[in-house]
Every structure is written in structure tokens, then in C-alpha cells.
Scaffold this motif. Structure first.
Motif, PDB file in Angstrom:
ATOM      1  N   ARG A  12      -2.973   8.260  -3.576  1.00  0.00           N
ATOM      2  CA  ARG A  12      -4.281   7.760  -4.032  1.00  0.00           C
ATOM      3  C   ARG A  12      -4.446   6.308  -3.616  1.00  0.00           C
ATOM      4  O   ARG A  12      -3.531   5.503  -3.666  1.00  0.00           O
ATOM      5  CB  ARG A  12      -4.362   7.894  -5.546  1.00  0.00           C
ATOM      6  CG  ARG A  12      -5.473   7.103  -6.219  1.00  0.00           C
ATOM      7  CD  ARG A  12      -4.921   5.872  -6.933  1.00  0.00           C
ATOM      8  NE  ARG A  12      -5.941   5.187  -7.734  1.00  0.00           N
ATOM      9  CZ  ARG A  12      -5.665   4.305  -8.682  1.00  0.00           C
ATOM     10  NH1 ARG A  12      -4.408   4.024  -8.988  1.00  0.00           N
ATOM     11  NH2 ARG A  12      -6.640   3.703  -9.341  1.00  0.00           N
ATOM     12  N   GLY A  13      -5.647   5.999  -3.145  1.00  0.00           N
ATOM     13  CA  GLY A  13      -6.014   4.631  -2.853  1.00  0.00           C
ATOM     14  C   GLY A  13      -7.439   4.390  -3.311  1.00  0.00           C
ATOM     15  O   GLY A  13      -8.079   5.270  -3.914  1.00  0.00           O
ATOM     16  N   THR A  14      -7.956   3.217  -3.005  1.00  0.00           N
ATOM     17  CA  THR A  14      -9.297   2.850  -3.467  1.00  0.00           C
ATOM     18  C   THR A  14     -10.043   2.103  -2.367  1.00  0.00           C
ATOM     19  O   THR A  14      -9.460   1.273  -1.667  1.00  0.00           O
ATOM     20  CB  THR A  14      -9.219   1.960  -4.724  1.00  0.00           C
ATOM     21  OG1 THR A  14      -8.567   2.676  -5.776  1.00  0.00           O
ATOM     22  CG2 THR A  14     -10.604   1.540  -5.202  1.00  0.00           C
TER      23      THR A  14
ATOM     24  N   ILE B 194       0.017   6.012   0.312  1.00  0.00           N
ATOM     25  CA  ILE B 194      -0.976   5.531   1.280  1.00  0.00           C
ATOM     26  C   ILE B 194      -0.568   4.129   1.680  1.00  0.00           C
ATOM     27  O   ILE B 194      -0.455   3.236   0.828  1.00  0.00           O
ATOM     28  CB  ILE B 194      -2.402   5.532   0.700  1.00  0.00           C
ATOM     29  CG1 ILE B 194      -2.892   6.956   0.454  1.00  0.00           C
ATOM     30  CG2 ILE B 194      -3.370   4.812   1.645  1.00  0.00           C
ATOM     31  CD1 ILE B 194      -4.310   7.036  -0.094  1.00  0.00           C
ATOM     32  N   ASN B 195      -0.300   3.930   2.948  1.00  0.00           N
ATOM     33  CA  ASN B 195       0.126   2.631   3.475  1.00  0.00           C
ATOM     34  C   ASN B 195       1.325   2.076   2.709  1.00  0.00           C
ATOM     35  O   ASN B 195       1.419   0.877   2.443  1.00  0.00           O
ATOM     36  CB  ASN B 195      -1.031   1.636   3.458  1.00  0.00           C
ATOM     37  CG  ASN B 195      -2.122   2.014   4.431  1.00  0.00           C
ATOM     38  OD1 ASN B 195      -1.925   2.862   5.307  1.00  0.00           O
ATOM     39  ND2 ASN B 195      -3.291   1.417   4.299  1.00  0.00           N
TER      40      ASN B 195
ATOM     41  N   ASN C 265      -1.987   1.545  -6.182  1.00  0.00           N
ATOM     42  CA  ASN C 265      -3.421   1.492  -5.900  1.00  0.00           C
ATOM     43  C   ASN C 265      -3.752   0.636  -4.678  1.00  0.00           C
ATOM     44  O   ASN C 265      -4.406  -0.407  -4.773  1.00  0.00           O
ATOM     45  CB  ASN C 265      -4.212   0.983  -7.123  1.00  0.00           C
ATOM     46  CG  ASN C 265      -5.718   1.135  -6.940  1.00  0.00           C
ATOM     47  OD1 ASN C 265      -6.173   1.963  -6.146  1.00  0.00           O
ATOM     48  ND2 ASN C 265      -6.485   0.352  -7.665  1.00  0.00           N
ATOM     49  N   TRP C 266      -3.327   1.109  -3.488  1.00  0.00           N
ATOM     50  CA  TRP C 266      -3.776   0.455  -2.260  1.00  0.00           C
ATOM     51  C   TRP C 266      -5.302   0.375  -2.273  1.00  0.00           C
ATOM     52  O   TRP C 266      -5.999   1.336  -2.612  1.00  0.00           O
ATOM     53  CB  TRP C 266      -3.321   1.238  -1.033  1.00  0.00           C
ATOM     54  CG  TRP C 266      -3.908   0.678   0.232  1.00  0.00           C
ATOM     55  CD1 TRP C 266      -3.407  -0.323   0.994  1.00  0.00           C
ATOM     56  CD2 TRP C 266      -5.161   1.046   0.836  1.00  0.00           C
ATOM     57  NE1 TRP C 266      -4.248  -0.590   2.046  1.00  0.00           N
ATOM     58  CE2 TRP C 266      -5.336   0.229   1.972  1.00  0.00           C
ATOM     59  CE3 TRP C 266      -6.154   1.984   0.526  1.00  0.00           C
ATOM     60  CZ2 TRP C 266      -6.450   0.330   2.802  1.00  0.00           C
ATOM     61  CZ3 TRP C 266      -7.248   2.074   1.359  1.00  0.00           C
ATOM     62  CH2 TRP C 266      -7.400   1.262   2.487  1.00  0.00           C
ATOM     63  N   THR C 267      -5.835  -0.799  -1.885  1.00  0.00           N
ATOM     64  CA  THR C 267      -7.283  -1.012  -1.915  1.00  0.00           C
ATOM     65  C   THR C 267      -7.771  -1.554  -0.584  1.00  0.00           C
ATOM     66  O   THR C 267      -7.229  -2.527  -0.057  1.00  0.00           O
ATOM     67  CB  THR C 267      -7.665  -2.000  -3.041  1.00  0.00           C
ATOM     68  OG1 THR C 267      -7.220  -1.471  -4.294  1.00  0.00           O
ATOM     69  CG2 THR C 267      -9.182  -2.199  -3.088  1.00  0.00           C
TER      70      THR C 267
ATOM     71  N   SER D 246     -10.977   0.015  -9.542  1.00  0.00           N
ATOM     72  CA  SER D 246     -10.510   1.385  -9.361  1.00  0.00           C
ATOM     73  C   SER D 246     -11.599   2.331  -9.837  1.00  0.00           C
ATOM     74  O   SER D 246     -12.536   1.934 -10.531  1.00  0.00           O
ATOM     75  CB  SER D 246      -9.204   1.633 -10.118  1.00  0.00           C
ATOM     76  OG  SER D 246      -9.393   1.474 -11.514  1.00  0.00           O
TER      77      SER D 246
ATOM     78  N   LEU E 101      -5.309   4.177   7.197  1.00  0.00           N
ATOM     79  CA  LEU E 101      -4.679   4.811   6.040  1.00  0.00           C
ATOM     80  C   LEU E 101      -3.581   5.738   6.555  1.00  0.00           C
ATOM     81  O   LEU E 101      -3.867   6.770   7.165  1.00  0.00           O
ATOM     82  CB  LEU E 101      -5.694   5.619   5.218  1.00  0.00           C
ATOM     83  CG  LEU E 101      -6.653   4.845   4.308  1.00  0.00           C
ATOM     84  CD1 LEU E 101      -7.725   4.147   5.129  1.00  0.00           C
ATOM     85  CD2 LEU E 101      -7.309   5.794   3.317  1.00  0.00           C
TER      86      LEU E 101
ATOM     87  N   THR F 295     -12.449   6.431  -5.088  1.00  0.00           N
ATOM     88  CA  THR F 295     -11.066   6.872  -4.970  1.00  0.00           C
ATOM     89  C   THR F 295     -10.855   7.654  -3.679  1.00  0.00           C
ATOM     90  O   THR F 295     -11.613   8.582  -3.382  1.00  0.00           O
ATOM     91  CB  THR F 295     -10.666   7.754  -6.165  1.00  0.00           C
ATOM     92  OG1 THR F 295     -10.664   6.956  -7.347  1.00  0.00           O
ATOM     93  CG2 THR F 295      -9.271   8.348  -5.983  1.00  0.00           C
TER      94      THR F 295
END
Length: 579
Positions: free
Chosen positions: A347-349, A254-255, A262-264, A357, A179, A334
């Protein structure tokens, strides 16, 4: 030079979906490209030690908007470089920009000629040219790389670097995710820098109001409220000054993905996930937590530490932390990285399936500076509110009356700390009253003794600044004003004392050598490449001077470094006499 026109020009020649897929590297997508239990490998010649990197301007889409970034192999962040301890890394860097560029391998021990700082280690990589970096990989852990040319780092020129140990790490895990936290702006950063020099507070909209005054008066009394306002007025400071550059123009990523993207990162319930967290932001501290998941910190700045379980930690620009999490439930979590000034968040997941999410926590109240931050509070420092105790610095002890030269560090310093104290047991700005476990520097304890040799010499440096003129420096002198490098003697054991005379945090980075933070753990003090020095703080670190050459030493807030908070350390042969 990269212009505003280039930064904001539309990328209409590419479809949005196609552009997004090309913009974020495979390793950073975290979702469909991952196989349960797999470890991500570099998408630049996949795990070999022979790599080609191409630096260019590329149209990108970030958080729903189009712009132009300085990319590595077409992506922001750049490709994951993954080596094994003991290999020789050969990295050919091809400059397709119209200006000189460079790559610095942050936290990596190598010959100074390979360190990548123009004007210090080498001339830089001119437009159209190729430079080959080659060095023996002598360590393992989570690191990163970035430009050391102008403000290119702010424009997307950064990426992750992971080195696997020769022997398996005792902190076993089933899967890992990297991350990279960052701050992105569509404005031209060179124009932002110019505006900061003219009016340093032009991006600070979270100032105290008349309503805040009446609230303070009702809580502390009218006289106390008036005295407080007058004290801040005399110092020409505001307690709301937390960050120079804020969410007013920043998107926090994030990334390479904004909050809406929503990076996951995927997991299977019950797996042990290793999260390699890198703060590649140019100017932003983050307070990171994963509501519902405890984090076990197992490494700091790439170096293993004894495991410590926390719920949140503050991460300064350039720092890295490795944490282990074990999500047991079949649900999403989260990853919340709140900007320290609460002007926005990344924020990511983490989830068992793509497309899931979880609730996003509301931004918490804006923190305010205190008289302790100004080095003005004569009262004893309270115990840290974090997970650890306020041990203080092994070398420094408790609060002391500040020591300064007769000039007070000159015009480059708008003020000096009247009281200096260790703040290693404090969790960081905005986390003082948090009721869950927060990491503090006194929690960091090495797994092994690195060097128990006592120091032979002490060197004290003051972190100084003049916010109104946007001047940042060491000992009141900008880099352009100093006579020459700071001398280190090869082979000596040095105690470096850092004193922060400003009301802002400064992440201080020494190239080429470790700083062993004196945080009260005797021979098990942790090694760090970047140490965040809190306002009004006095701390110390031990350095084994084992790297000949010229090395950069600077604040890792990019605009502070550009404004003058930069020095060169020159390591010369040790003659065996007292230095």
C-alpha cells in the motif's frame, strides 16, 4: 552464502530513523525530495550514462523489523538508473559480497555478453571483483534490473531502469513517480526453497474447510459438492493453491516501504501523473487499483500501447505498466496492490502533502481455482469479465483438445491439460467477477506496426510441474536434465506457442528479443518481454530472431526458475533454408 543469522541479526548499532533514511533511495521516498512538476533523476551520478553500483550486505529496517538485505549503493530498491535512447551505458558493478553476483538488465536489447546471466552470458562477478557492463541504449521505456545469481533477487537485489526517448512521448505528463512492487521475507529464502521441496504447501493456510463444504452443498447440492471434493482429491490438488509463497512470511512493499510505512508520492490537484509500475516481486502477482482514480494504461513492458482506461489490472512478476492518472481533488488516494491470493497487500499513497492517507480497502475474498484452471473443463470459455472482449489468440482460436507426447511429459509433469484455450480476454485470478473495468491482454494494442512478416516456423513448449515434488520445467524436463539449448536461427520469424499444463500462472521471460503477443490485433499486436500464461492456457507470440548468442528463457517466479523451469535459447546463423 547468506545465512539465517545474517538475515535476522539486529541492526541496533544504527538508530531506526537514520537506518530508514539510508535504506530507501532518494528517488523512492516520493515526498520531501520532490519538487512540483519535477521528474526524478538517478541518484547514481544523476542522469549521466556512466554509473557505479556497489553490491553489499546492509542492515535494513522493513515494515518495522530489522534484517539484512543485499543492497545496491546501500538501498532497497537500488538506485534509479536513467538513460536516454541512443546513449552508451557504462555501468561498473563492484561486488562487495562474499559470493558471486550479477545484474541482468530486464527487457533491454543488448549484446548477450552484457545480459548478466552467469553460466549463460558470462561467468558472474566474483566476490571482491568489478565487472563493467557497456551497451548502446536502443530503446526507451520503463524497465528494471536484478540479480540472476541464486536467490539474491529475493534478498533485495533489484532496482528501476528508465530510458527516456530521443523524441518527446506523445503521452504528456506533469510529474512522474516510479512504484516498484516487491515481496520481502525475513526468513532465509534458501531454507524456504528447501522446505518447499519437502512439503510444497507448508505456507498455504488459506485452505477450504468443512464449513466451505456445507456452504457448497447448500448451493449446488450434496452430490455435486462430494463429486467436486473427490475430483480435486484424485488430482492431489487444492483449489486454494493460488501462490506457493504467501503473506504468512512475506511483507509486500512499494519502493521498499511496507504498508505501515505508507510510501507517499506527491501531486498538485489537476496534474497529470505518470506512474511507472514495476513488479519486482520474486513470487507474487498483484491486483493493483487506486480507488477513486481511473488509470489510463499507456505502456506495457516499456513499449507504448494505445491508451486504454481501466480501474484495475493484474501485474505479473517482471512485468511493467505505465499509467496516467489525474487526481483533481485536494485529497489523498490509496495505491492498493493486493496479493493475488489475498494473503496481504502493498500500500502507498498519492497525496498533495506529506503525512496524508486515505482509507485502505479491505482484502477481498480468497479466489479459488476452477476446472478450467486444471485444463479439465470441456465447456466453451465464457466471455472475459474485463474491459476488453475475449478475442482469443490470433493463432490459436477457441478451445481445442490438448496435444501431448506419448509420455505425458514424464514424471516432471503431475498432469496435463485435457483442454487448451486462449484466456487472453480474462482479467486474471480473483478478478473474474469484479464489476469495474479490469485490463486484459486483448486490450493491449501497439501504437505502430513493428513487423508484419509472417512466421516461417512454429515451436511449441509446454509449461509443466509436479507440485508435490516441487519440480517445475518445460516439456517435463528440468534444466539440469535437458540435452542442450533450444535452437533459434538468426533472421528467422518464429511463432512460439506456450501451453500451460499446470494449475498456476507462469510469467515467461525471453531475454534479448521481443515476444509479440498474438492477441487478435493483427499488425498492431503488442511487444512484451514477459508474458503471463494462465492455467490451462494456450497462447502464441511471434519473435523476430535478431540477436545472436545464448539467451536465458524461463519462468520469472524465482523459485520455479531455481527448481528447473529454465532453458537456454541459442541463436545461430540462419542458412536461408527452412528451419
Amino acid at each position: 552464502m547468506i545465512t539465517r543469522r545474517n538475515l535476522i541479526r539486529s541492526a541496533t548499532m544504527l538508530g531506526g530513523g537514520l537506518l530508514m533514511q539510508g535504506f530507501i533511495p532518494v528517488w523512492a521516498k516520493g515526498g520531501p525530495g520532490y519538487v512540483p512538476g519535477a521528474t526524478p533523476r538517478t541518484d547514481s551520478r544523476s542522469g549521466t550514462h556512466d554509473v557505479d553500483l556497489f553490491i553489499a550486505e546492509t542492515p535494513v529496517r522493513i515494515d518495522g523489523q530489522h534484517g539484512t538485505a543485499v543492497t545496491l549503493n546501500g538501498g532497497v530498491p537500488g538506485p534509479l538508473l536513467r538513460f536516454t535512447e541512443g546513449e552508451t551505458a557504462t555501468i561498473r558493478v563492484h561486488n562487495r559480497l562474499r559470493e558471486t553476483t550479477s545484474i541482468h538488465w530486464h527487457g533491454i536489447l543488448l549484446p548477450f555478453e552484457m545480459d548478466g546471466v552467469p553460466g549463460v552470458a558470462f561467468p558472474g562477478i566474483k566476490a571482491g571483483e568489478t565487472f563493467t557492463y557497456r551497451y548502446l541504449v536502443r530503446q526507451s521505456g520503463t524497465y528494471w534490473y536484478h540479480s540472476h545469481s541464486g536467490l539474491q533477487e529475493q534478498l533485495g537485489h533489484y532496482g528501476p531502469l528508465v530510458i527516456d526517448p530521443k523524441e518527446p512521448d506523445i503521452m504528456d505528463h506533469d510529474r512522474e513517480h516510479i512504484l516498484i512492487l516487491s515481496d520481502w521475507m525475513f526468513d532465509n529464502p534458501y531454507k524456504v526453497m528447501a522446505k518447499l521441496k519437502k512439503r510444497s504447501d507448508y505456507l498455504k493456510f488459506q485452505q477450504r474447510t468443512m464449513g466451505d463444504f456445507f456452504k457448497d452443498a447448500s448451493e449446488t447440492g450434496l452430490g455435486a459438492a462430494i463429486s467436486d471434493r473427490m475430483a480435486w482429491g484424485r488430482m492431489r490438488m487444492s483449489p486454494a493453491d493460488i501462490a506457493d509463497v504467501t503473506g504468512h512470511i512475506y511483507s509486500y512493499l512499494i519502493n521498499g516501504a511496507g504498508p505501515d510505512d505508507n510510501w507517499t508520492g506527491l501531486f498538485q490537484p489537476g496534474e497529470r501523473l505518470r506512474l511507472r509500475i514495476i513488479n519486482a516481486a520474486s513470487m507474487s502477482y498483484f491486483n493493483l487499483r487506486i480507488p477513486g482514480l481511473a488509470m489510463t494504461v499507456v505502456a506495457a513492458d516499456g513499449q507504448p500501447v494505445q491508451p486504454v482506461e481501466v480501474d484495475e489490472f493484474q501485474i505479473a512478476p517482471a512485468e511493467t505498466y505505465d499509467v496516467i492518472v489525474t487526481p483533481k481533488d485536494d485529497r489523498a488516494y490509496t495505491v492498493m496492490a493486493e496479493a493475488m491470493d489475498r494473503s496481504g497487500y502493498a500500500r502507498g499513497t498519492l497525496a498533495p502533502r506529506s503525512g496524508m492517507s486515505a482509507a485502505i480497502p479491505a482484502l477481498r475474498d480468497q479466489p479459488l481455482r476452477t476446472m478450467a484452471d486444471m485444463g479439465m473443463d470441456m465447456d466453451a470459455m465464457p466471455a472475459g469479465h474485463g474491459h476488453g472482449k475475449n478475442h482469443g489468440s490470433m493463432a490459436m482460436g477457441g478451445p481445442i483438445v490438448a496435444r501431448h507426447g506419448p509420455s505425458g511429459h514424464g514424471p516432471g509433469s503431475a498432469g496435463v491439460a485435457a483442454v487448451q484455450r486462449s484466456r487472453l480476454g480474462e482479467p486474471g485470478t480473483g478478478l473474474e467477477t469484479i464489476d469495474h473495468r479490469v485490463l486484459v491482454y486483448t486490450d493491449l494494442k501497439a501504437r505502430t506496426v513493428y513487423n508484419d512478416r509472417p512466421p516461417e516456423r512454429e515451436l511449441e513448449l509446454h509449461l509443466t510441474g509436479n507440485m508435490e515434488r516441487y519440480m517445475w520445467s518445460f516439456d517435463g524436463e528440468k534444466f539440469s536434465e535437458v540435452d542442450g539449448p533450444i535452437p533459434f536461427a538468426l533472421g528467422e520469424r518464429l511463432r512460439l506457442i506456450l501451453v500451460n499444463d499446470t494449475m498456476m500462472e507462469h510469467p515467461i521471460h525471453l531475454h534479448g528479443m521481443w515476444m509479440e503477443l498474438e492477441n487478435g490485433h493483427g499488425g498492431l499486436i503488442p511487444r512484451k518481454h514477459t508474458i503471463s500464461v494462465k492455467p490451462g492456457e494456450r497462447l502464441s507470440a511471434l519473435i523476430h530472431v535478431d540477436a545472436p548468442g545464448r539467451w536465458a528463457f524461463h519462468c520469472h517466479l524465482l523459485y520455479h526458475m531455481e527448481a528447473g523451469m529454465f532453458r537456454v535459447v541459442e541463436v545461430t546463423p540462419y542458412d536461408g533454408e527452412d528451419a
